[in-house]
Design a protein around this motif. Structure first.
Motif, mmCIF file in Angstrom:
data_model
loop_
_atom_site.group_PDB
_atom_site.id
_atom_site.type_symbol
_atom_site.label_atom_id
_atom_site.label_comp_id
_atom_site.label_asym_id
_atom_site.label_seq_id
_atom_site.Cartn_x
_atom_site.Cartn_y
_atom_site.Cartn_z
ATOM 1 N N GLN A 48 -20.551 2.495 -0.247
ATOM 2 C CA GLN A 48 -20.730 2.604 -1.689
ATOM 3 C C GLN A 48 -21.896 3.522 -2.080
ATOM 4 N N CYS A 49 -23.093 3.227 -1.580
ATOM 5 C CA CYS A 49 -24.275 3.981 -2.016
ATOM 6 C C CYS A 49 -24.652 5.117 -1.064
ATOM 7 N N ASP A 53 -20.926 -6.129 -0.582
ATOM 8 C CA ASP A 53 -20.684 -6.118 -2.029
ATOM 9 C C ASP A 53 -21.744 -5.286 -2.746
ATOM 10 N N CYS A 54 -21.955 -4.059 -2.277
ATOM 11 C CA CYS A 54 -22.950 -3.168 -2.876
ATOM 12 C C CYS A 54 -22.503 -2.759 -4.278
ATOM 13 N N ASP A 55 -23.387 -2.943 -5.256
ATOM 14 C CA ASP A 55 -23.051 -2.594 -6.636
ATOM 15 C C ASP A 55 -23.861 -1.401 -7.138
#
Length: 207
Positions: free
Chosen positions: A184-185, A193-195
């Motif tokens: 994700q990042c 669950d990277c936001d």
């Protein structure tokens, strides 16, 4: 106005029949001299492929002559049309053919295989109007006549191999020796669950 190209196996592969034999150690000079004994015309290209060599021919008579060869550089050999290089793949996109079948596509001249691209929605596979067609010629046709419809054909580009360990392209995760990178990042650590804001570790831009 133009002559219709003659179809023939343009690429042939020459393989020693004895497993311990190989053409790897032979120089291009020796290989070229041996090919000249068989082919009447200049060979566009020759490439080594494992123990074998792949010969590109320009004329049907040269391809036919090579396929009759039983000995090459004093090795007993088997000469066959190259399975991959003598064909090409293209994509067509038309809703008219959403419910067509692979067998129906094989009725189309020059098409030897057809595969429909499916998408997944709500856990189920759904048909799309996209078909990947394999043609029995190395040069991709610009159009194909399917039933009463003429369709444009665009080149088929395979999805690149991606590693879900380091997020780079060109190798699978099971062979990866790089550090884990968050999908994700893009940071060199694995998150659950990277936001965070999406960030591509390859092109270094945000999503």
């Amino acid at each position: 106005i133009w002559d219709t190209p003659i179809k023939f196996p343009r690429y042939v592969i020459i393989t020693p029949t004895e497993e311990q034999k190989s053409f790897k150690e032979f120089s291009p000079f020796k290989i070229a001299d041996e090919i000249k004994k068989v082919c009447q015309h200049l060979t566009p290209s020759v490439q080594k492929e494992g123990r074998s060599i792949v010969v590109e021919t320009e004329k049907p008579e040269d391809s036919e002559s090579l396929q009759k060869v039983k000995s090459f550089l004093e090795f007993p050999v088997e000469v066959t049309p190259h399975r991959r290089l003598n064909s090409s793949r293209g994509v067509i996109n038309s809703w008219e053919f959403k419910n067509a079948t692979p067998d129906e596509w094989q009725k189309v001249p020059n098409v030897i295989e057809a595969r429909q691209i499916l998408s997944r929605r709500s856990g189920e596979q759904v048909k799309t109007p996209l078909w990947v067609l394999t043609f029995d010629q190395p040069i991709l046709p610009a159009t194909v006549k399917a039933g009463y419809i003429t369709l444009p054909v665009r080149p088929y580009i395979r999805k690149p191999l991606r590693c879900f360990q380091c997020q780079r392209f060109g190798h699978p995760g099971k062979y990866c020796r790089n550090k884990e990178v968050c999908i994700q990042c893009g940071k060199a650590e694995q998150h659950t669950d990277c936001d965070a804001e999406a960030w591509c570790p390859n092109c270094r831009v945000s999503g």
